[in-house]
Scaffold this motif. Sequence first.
Motif, PDB file in Angstrom:
ATOM      1  N   LYS A 156      -2.445   3.375  -0.257  1.00 46.75           N
ATOM      2  CA  LYS A 156      -3.172   3.806  -1.731  1.00 46.75           C
ATOM      3  C   LYS A 156      -5.008   4.645  -1.496  1.00 46.75           C
ATOM      4  O   LYS A 156      -5.352   4.058  -0.953  1.00 46.75           O
ATOM      5  N   LEU A 157      -5.639   5.329  -2.341  1.00 48.96           N
ATOM      6  CA  LEU A 157      -6.635   5.910  -1.895  1.00 48.96           C
ATOM      7  C   LEU A 157      -7.221   4.369  -3.430  1.00 48.96           C
ATOM      8  O   LEU A 157      -6.914   4.879  -4.480  1.00 48.96           O
ATOM      9  N   GLY A 158      -8.727   3.424  -3.123  1.00 42.89           N
ATOM     10  CA  GLY A 158      -9.199   2.873  -4.102  1.00 42.89           C
ATOM     11  C   GLY A 158     -10.000   3.285  -4.392  1.00 42.89           C
ATOM     12  O   GLY A 158     -11.505   4.434  -3.556  1.00 42.89           O
ATOM     13  N   PHE A 159     -11.085   2.027  -5.462  1.00 41.56           N
ATOM     14  CA  PHE A 159     -12.130   2.853  -5.595  1.00 41.56           C
ATOM     15  C   PHE A 159     -13.409   2.043  -3.862  1.00 41.56           C
ATOM     16  O   PHE A 159     -14.332   2.320  -4.397  1.00 41.56           O
ATOM     17  N   MET A 160     -13.138   0.837  -3.583  1.00 37.88           N
ATOM     18  CA  MET A 160     -14.028   0.582  -2.755  1.00 37.88           C
ATOM     19  C   MET A 160     -13.956   1.403  -1.650  1.00 37.88           C
ATOM     20  O   MET A 160     -15.537   1.127  -1.064  1.00 37.88           O
ATOM     21  N   ALA A 179      -9.453   6.870   4.936  1.00 34.04           N
ATOM     22  CA  ALA A 179      -8.318   6.443   5.115  1.00 34.04           C
ATOM     23  C   ALA A 179      -8.791   5.010   6.215  1.00 34.04           C
ATOM     24  O   ALA A 179      -7.725   4.078   5.636  1.00 34.04           O
ATOM     25  N   GLY A 180      -9.297   5.529   7.326  1.00 34.64           N
ATOM     26  CA  GLY A 180      -9.958   4.808   7.790  1.00 34.64           C
ATOM     27  C   GLY A 180     -10.530   2.850   6.902  1.00 34.64           C
ATOM     28  O   GLY A 180     -10.139   1.081   7.335  1.00 34.64           O
ATOM     29  N   ILE A 181     -11.596   3.528   5.615  1.00 34.65           N
ATOM     30  CA  ILE A 181     -11.743   1.848   5.126  1.00 34.65           C
ATOM     31  C   ILE A 181     -11.323   1.277   4.392  1.00 34.65           C
ATOM     32  O   ILE A 181     -10.632   0.155   4.336  1.00 34.65           O
ATOM     33  N   PHE A 222      -3.289  11.650  -0.610  1.00 34.52           N
ATOM     34  CA  PHE A 222      -3.854  10.163   0.267  1.00 34.52           C
ATOM     35  C   PHE A 222      -2.670   9.969   0.720  1.00 34.52           C
ATOM     36  O   PHE A 222      -2.477   9.646   1.784  1.00 34.52           O
ATOM     37  N   GLN A 223      -1.489   9.307  -0.032  1.00 33.86           N
ATOM     38  CA  GLN A 223      -1.336   8.070   0.492  1.00 33.86           C
ATOM     39  C   GLN A 223       0.553   9.121   1.132  1.00 33.86           C
ATOM     40  O   GLN A 223       0.699   7.600   2.598  1.00 33.86           O
ATOM     41  N   LYS A 224       0.281   9.511   1.274  1.00 27.89           N
ATOM     42  CA  LYS A 224       1.767  10.391   2.202  1.00 27.89           C
ATOM     43  C   LYS A 224       0.987  10.891   3.125  1.00 27.89           C
ATOM     44  O   LYS A 224       1.459  10.484   4.418  1.00 27.89           O
ATOM     45  N   LYS A 225      -0.277  10.948   3.333  1.00 23.12           N
ATOM     46  CA  LYS A 225      -0.478  11.412   4.872  1.00 23.12           C
ATOM     47  C   LYS A 225      -1.438  10.084   5.663  1.00 23.12           C
ATOM     48  O   LYS A 225      -0.530   9.695   6.452  1.00 23.12           O
TER      49      LYS A 225
END
Length: 435
Positions: free
Chosen positions: A260-264, A322-324, A253-256
């Motif tokens: 970072k992918l978070g909980f929010m 990712a947008g969020i 996810f971070q590479k793309k």
Amino acid sequence: MKEIKVPELAESITEGTIAEWLVKKGDQVEKGDPILELETDKVNVEVNADASGVIAELLKDEGDDVEVGDVIAKVDENGEAGGSDDDSSEEEEKEEEKEQNKQEEKKEEASKQKEEKSSSDSSQKEQSKDSNKDIIATPAARKRARELGIDLSEISARDPLGRIRPEDVDAAAKGGSKKEEKKEEPKKEKKQEKNNEKTEFDKPVERVKMSRRRQTIAKRLVEAQQNSAMLTTFNEVDMTNVMKLRSDRKESFQKKHDIKLGFMSFFTKAAVGALKEFPLINAEIQGNEIVKKKFYDIGMAVSTDEGLVVPVVRDADRLDFAGIEKGIADLATKARNKELQLDDLQGGSFTITNGGIFGSMLSTPILNSPQVGILGLHNIEKRAKVMPDDTIQARPMMYIALSYDHRIVDGKEAVQFLRRIKEMIEDPYDLLLEG
């Protein structure tokens, strides 16, 4: 001479506090140059010069409260930076005249005080003479009292007949009279009372003026409690699957997406899905009408040094994870760097606040009026959970809370809303597919 006024800022902002002057008297400015930073209820904004020239006068100081339309400075459009010699000489002459006037006033006051003092002293002497005539004292005692400047009425006699003798006068001169002690005591008490009124505390304290933003936060929170029938319902969420999904996808996810992918993002997606099923929680009250919002602008509570702000992620229903995440990160950075604009803070339909980042286990979030719902997230801790096969496992659990306005949201809807979020978070793969 051109006047600089506080410009129109926004419909909801009519006043502010001067946080910092960016120029000083005598500085050269061009039209459009920022001259001061104004602290408003929501954000800090820069006020620009609407004319080119030299700052001739600053009419307000840092920390002063100003309203839209107030004149805060003057610009000399024909002046030169630093001011002319004529101007400076005129100012010096004016200052000298002011000082001379002050000195003359002081002399007049001093002479008046001397006259008043002499008149009061003479009247006191006359009164003391009259009163001393009625006092029983020996001639030697009267003579001794005159030499020492002591009023006979203030001396207590040790003679059984009440006659004052020379030794009584000497004793009064050494130790003071009882009346003097009585007079001093109430004075000390009064001084003590005045000091207590000023400090209110027996120990050191520090008084700090509340910033305009902190005053607004306090006012809005009280209004939210007074103007709504606020209740809170709770549930708990098993975070096992979300944490596993994040662990599996975080690198790709971070590479793309370069974030970072978070909980929010999970909770934002879940909130949007639940709001679509329970539209009254995405509404507000206006008079006798309920306004159901057909958009999903989600406010994200962000803590800053100056207080809590709630910037808004627009059209969260149209954004992917990712947008969020990028939207939240961008708003948080702008909030901490004091770069938020008024548009970033207006028009939210629902709010999410995450006290878990500070270690909060459970809380009752306050509504962000005029919204009627706010979701509170908390820290994740391992707790014992009874599984469907009756085994007990240690699972990462989070308490979640929904505060809502009971005027238009019934308890049944609030409980079902929170239950729906719980279901989507505990099955994040379904959430991804629906997202």
